[in-house]
Design an enzyme around this catalytic site. Structure first.
Site, PDB file in Angstrom:
ATOM      1  CD  GLU A  47      23.831  17.329 -29.275  1.00 47.47           C
ATOM      2  OE1 GLU A  47      24.718  18.208 -29.199  1.00 47.47           O
ATOM      3  OE2 GLU A  47      23.477  16.627 -28.312  1.00 47.47           O
ATOM      4  CG  ASN A  48      19.808  21.994 -31.148  1.00 44.69           C
ATOM      5  OD1 ASN A  48      20.967  22.095 -30.767  1.00 44.69           O
ATOM      6  ND2 ASN A  48      18.929  22.962 -31.003  1.00 44.69           N
TER       7      ASN A  48
END
Lengths: 218, 232
Positions: A47-48
């Protein structure tokens, strides 16, 4: 014998579906990437901001600008793509990610999950967990069956602040595979050498025993 | 052509005052505005509200501002890895607002995009919901979240030009493009500053319109928080 963390990850890897996008949480879920069956193609999202995440780099090849959500150094696979956090969570909330595997401190029989806060003790934050559990169609929890005090992490109701409501579909623990159904927890698989009674005694909620109950194949 | 170049970090942070709200791009220590943070830590500025996904570690990143008690409030999604942070939070010296990561990203994006609020499913039924408005769309429940803006946004890119156009590298992009949009005054620091026209216009991630000041960082330590390798 209860499974070790790597064996839990190996069992979860059997849930991977060909040609899908998968988000792996921090901890045991990260290990799932080591056990992808050779006939299955999946793309891992972190998700980064990366889709197409590869294995950890070799010594000396690590890049401070390429990490996963656990802040571990990673590599990118051919076809990988990078993006910002709003785009990343559009993939997540927009339900474009097919499977999300998370760790948990507690799961309730209605599928509620708690994994971000122990009031007065540990407040690290939810990170992306609340977004991940709010939309994904398939959420699998990887965790030990009991906590360090020996208390069941599978409960009728979570006692810790929850991360999401009625979202968990399946739980793979060191003792069992349990599905979350509209009638509650359903025991479908036991770890090799673990008895049904041991699982019942380690679970603080009712268990429906699947009529096809089997031993996990690892 | 507009030239947004400033000489150094000290000039870039001029105008930051006590009690302002500041945004900082980065995920963990990846893609943080190292030089701007260091410059801020050398000024007697206090009472800051900082919006950043994380809070750095004890001796790097926003940890530097925490150690000098310059931060009054942190708005973040995840704040582990910082013992001083935990100490200040538990003792009540530091006010902390934890919000889901995707909500944080979207609140910044919205703030920069002229969208005052939006509904998201993240946090419904949890402590995050609080007394926020809940609405049902297509049988699913969502909570109302408001846009975020800041007096200053500090972002870090790999390359930039004198017009403020930015290109990020790897996963160091993260919150930087969103916060660049949401800052009333956005400061971009880059590893390589080039004259306008030298970047490939097909590859620019943040258009310079969102950036008011740009400088080339003096030095980038680029610390790795969690080095993990595959054994040969």
């Amino acid at each position: 014998m209860a499974l070790n963390k790597d064996q839990i990850a190996k069992r979860i890897a059997q849930e991977l579906v060909n040609n899908t996008y998968v988000n792996l949480g921090i901890g045991i879920p990260t290990l799932v990437a080591n056990h992808v069956p050779s006939d299955i193609n999946v793309e891992f999202q972190s998700e980064n901001g990366i889709l197409g995440m590869g294995p950890f780099p070799k010594e000396g090849k690590e890049d401070a600008d390429l990490i996963n959500a656990g802040k571990q150094t990673i590599t990118s696979l051919p076809g990988a793509v990078l993006f910002d956090s709003a785009m990343s969570f559009s993939m997540i909330r927009g339900n474009h990610i097919h499977l999300s595997v998370l760790g948990a401190m507690q799961v309730a029989e209605n599928g509620d999950i708690a994994n971000w806060k122990i009031p007065g003790k540990m407040v690290k934050g939810m990170g992306g967990a609340m977004d991940l559990v709010s939309s994904s169609n398939n959420i699998i929890v990887a965790m030990t069956h009991t906590n360090r005090q020996g208390q069941s992490k599978l409960l009728k109701r979570c006692t810790l602040p929850i991360t999401g409501v009625s979202c968990v579909k399946k739980i793979v623990t060191d003792l069992a595979v349990i599905e979350v159904t509209s009638k509650g927890f359903k025991l479908t698989e036991v770890a090799p050498g673990v008895s049904e009674d041991e699982i019942i005694n380690s679970t603080d909620a009712d268990l429906i025993i699947d009529k096809n109950l089997r031993t996990m194949v690892l | 052509m507009i030239n947004k170049t400033v000489a150094n970090a000290e000039e870039a942070i001029s105008g930051v005052k006590n009690n302002m709200t500041l945004m900082f791009g980065g995920f963990g220590l990846c893609g943080i505005a190292e030089n701007s943070i260091k410059a801020l830590s050398k000024k007697p500025i206090k009472g800051l509200t900082c919006i950043s996904n994380n809070a750095g570690i004890d001796d790097f990143g926003l940890g530097l501002l925490l150690k000098k008690r310059q931060i009054k409030k942190m708005i973040s999604s995840y704040v582990g890895e910082n013992a001083e942070f935990e100490r200040q939070m538990l003792s009540g010296e530091l006010d902390v607002e934890l919000i889901p990561q995707g909500t944080l990203a979207e609140r910044c994006r919205s703030g920069g995009a002229g969208i005052p609020a939006f509904f998201t499913p993240a946090g419904y039924g949890t402590e995050v919901q609080g007394d926020k408005e809940v609405r049902v769309f297509n049988k699913k429940k969502y909570i109302l979240e408001y846009a975020l803006n800041a007096d200053f946004a500090f972002v870090k890119a790999w390359k930039g030009d004198t017009l403020g156009n930015l290109i990020y590298k790897g996963t160091a992009r993260n919150f930087n493009p969103l916060m660049a949009m949401a800052g009333r005054l956005t400061v971009a620091e880059v590893e390589h500053l080039v004259p306008a026209g030298e970047l490939n216009l097909n590859q620019i991630h943040t258009p310079g319109i969102f950036v008011q000041r740009i400088f080339q960082g003096e030095f980038y330590e680029k610390r790795i928080e969690n080095k993990t390798i595959t054994k040969a």
